[in-house]
Design an enzyme around this catalytic site. Structure first.
Site, PDB file in Angstrom:
ATOM      1  N   THR A 172       0.826  -1.215   0.000  1.00  0.00           N
ATOM      2  CA  THR A 172       0.000   0.000   0.000  1.00  0.00           C
ATOM      3  C   THR A 172       0.854   1.256   0.000  1.00  0.00           C
ATOM      4  O   THR A 172       0.454   2.286  -0.521  1.00  0.00           O
ATOM      5  CB  THR A 172      -0.936  -0.026   1.227  1.00  0.00           C
ATOM      6  OG1 THR A 172      -1.876  -1.083   1.044  1.00  0.00           O
ATOM      7  CG2 THR A 172      -1.685   1.275   1.425  1.00  0.00           C
ATOM      8  N   SER A 175       1.285  -7.580  -0.828  1.00  0.00           N
ATOM      9  CA  SER A 175       2.003  -8.568   0.002  1.00  0.00           C
ATOM     10  C   SER A 175       1.153  -9.772   0.396  1.00  0.00           C
ATOM     11  O   SER A 175       1.684 -10.766   0.889  1.00  0.00           O
ATOM     12  CB  SER A 175       2.618  -7.911   1.238  1.00  0.00           C
ATOM     13  OG  SER A 175       1.672  -7.743   2.266  1.00  0.00           O
ATOM     14  N   THR A 201       1.555  -4.203   4.278  1.00  0.00           N
ATOM     15  CA  THR A 201       1.375  -4.477   5.710  1.00  0.00           C
ATOM     16  C   THR A 201       0.834  -5.892   5.978  1.00  0.00           C
ATOM     17  O   THR A 201       0.988  -6.408   7.076  1.00  0.00           O
ATOM     18  CB  THR A 201       0.404  -3.469   6.374  1.00  0.00           C
ATOM     19  OG1 THR A 201      -0.889  -3.614   5.774  1.00  0.00           O
ATOM     20  CG2 THR A 201       0.897  -2.043   6.246  1.00  0.00           C
ATOM     21  N   ASP A 202       0.204  -6.502   4.970  1.00  0.00           N
ATOM     22  CA  ASP A 202      -0.549  -7.726   5.256  1.00  0.00           C
ATOM     23  C   ASP A 202       0.327  -8.917   5.655  1.00  0.00           C
ATOM     24  O   ASP A 202      -0.092  -9.748   6.460  1.00  0.00           O
ATOM     25  CB  ASP A 202      -1.447  -8.085   4.070  1.00  0.00           C
ATOM     26  CG  ASP A 202      -2.665  -7.165   3.997  1.00  0.00           C
ATOM     27  OD1 ASP A 202      -2.892  -6.411   4.968  1.00  0.00           O
ATOM     28  OD2 ASP A 202      -3.384  -7.195   2.988  1.00  0.00           O
TER      29      ASP A 202
END
Ligand code: SIN
Length: 311
Positions: free
Chosen positions: A16, A62, A95-96
């Site tokens: 992101t 990710s 971030t995932d």
């Protein structure tokens, strides 16, 4: 006289932080991994004050992280860390699965220089994007005297790569480090440190098969009301080598799922018991049929088991 290492290498992988939306106010309906790492660096003029190199290693959301990208990323990190002029590495990441990449890199490389993961909860086109500040803070951490190991920097917080986890779907301060707490805060460019830098033994890249398709297969199954053994039996039939069960509470497992896991263990599959709670350690007691994964989250335990099965 040899000058002190000062270069920070920024490796881009997408996420992101490199995402864009059609509408500037849209923080959810955007596409991740649209801007190149050079564009992310150019958007933070303050970075011009320091020697920075940028390299695109991948360009993915990710959620789609895989072993081939991990292998390439670990190789590039190891390469740059070995260069005397490099002080530290920053990796821009989604971030995932950031917590998985952080744990993987710390356990495989255990770097003595800093490797800092930077991410954002809002795309670069947001009215108040968090990416530029997080990237600047990450570079400051990478330049911090004495910094070492894999850490993540978001929302002014620095978390150890051995502890970091995503704990919120949307908030800017979405990450925490469980019981360990933040390693440091970045305050106007200065680091207020609370805990030591992460340290662990390095498993070493050489232990990982060169062909990422040959890395040991470890899967996570979850215990819950009404759980059964069908998924475990299917995984065993499909040749799984390790299973991490994300148990309830202190790693407890529904009796129907437990029966299938014990059969799997008896058949030679390594089975570990973790907790789906998100914080705390699985505390073992005498007579436990399945070993506990201690403080490791299910995602971390899966990586740890996969690395251990590499031999
Ligand atoms: C991703 O993980 O690549 C998308 C989500 C994010 O970075 O917040």
């Amino acid at each position: 006289m040899q000058s002190k290492p000062a270069t920070v290498v920024i490796l881009g992988t997408g996420g992101t932080i490199a995402g864009t939306a059609t509408l500037p106010g849209d923080n959810v309906g955007y596409s991740a991994a649209q801007l190149g790492v050079a564009q992310l660096v150019a958007a933070v003029p303050a970075l011009g004050a320091w020697p920075i190199e940028a390299e695109q290693v991948a360009q993915i959301d990710s959620k789609d992280m895989d072993f081939a990208v991990w292998r390439r990323l670990a190789e590039r990190v190891a390469h740059h860390l070995s260069r005397p002029q490099v002080q530290g590495i920053v990796i821009t990441h989604g971030t995932d699965t950031l917590e998985e990449t952080a744990y993987f890199l710390q356990r495989v490389l255990a770097p003595v220089k800093p490797v800092v993961l930077a991410a954002a909860m809002r795309p670069a086109t947001a009215l108040q994007a968090d990416g530029p500040q997080n990237l600047l803070d990450a570079v400051r951490v990478a330049r911090h005297e004495g910094a070492r190991g894999v850490v993540a920097v978001l929302a002014s917080q620095v978390h150890s790569g051995l502890d970091v986890r995503k704990g919120h779907t949307y908030r800017l301060d979405a990450f925490n480090a469980g019981d360990a707490g933040p390693l440091a805060h970045v305050e106007e460019g200065c680091l207020r440190q609370h805990r030591p830098w992460p340290q662990s033994e390095a498993i070493g890249l050489a232990r990982l098969p060169a062909d990422a398709g040959r890395w040991p297969r470890v899967e996570v199954v979850t215990s819950h009301a009404g759980a059964g053994g069908a998924v475990v039996r299917a995984l065993c039939a499909d040749g799984v080598q390790g299973i991490v069960v994300a148990g309830t509470g202190n790693g407890s497992v529904h009796h129907a799922l437990l029966a299938a896991l014990l059969d799997a263990q008896a058949a030679g599959v390594t089975v570990w018991r973790s907790s789906r709670c998100g914080a705390g350690s699985v505390i073992e007691s005498r007579g436990d049929a399945l070993p506990g994964a201690g403080p490791l989250t299910p995602a971390q335990a899966r990586i740890e088991l996969m690395l251990q099965l590499c031999g």
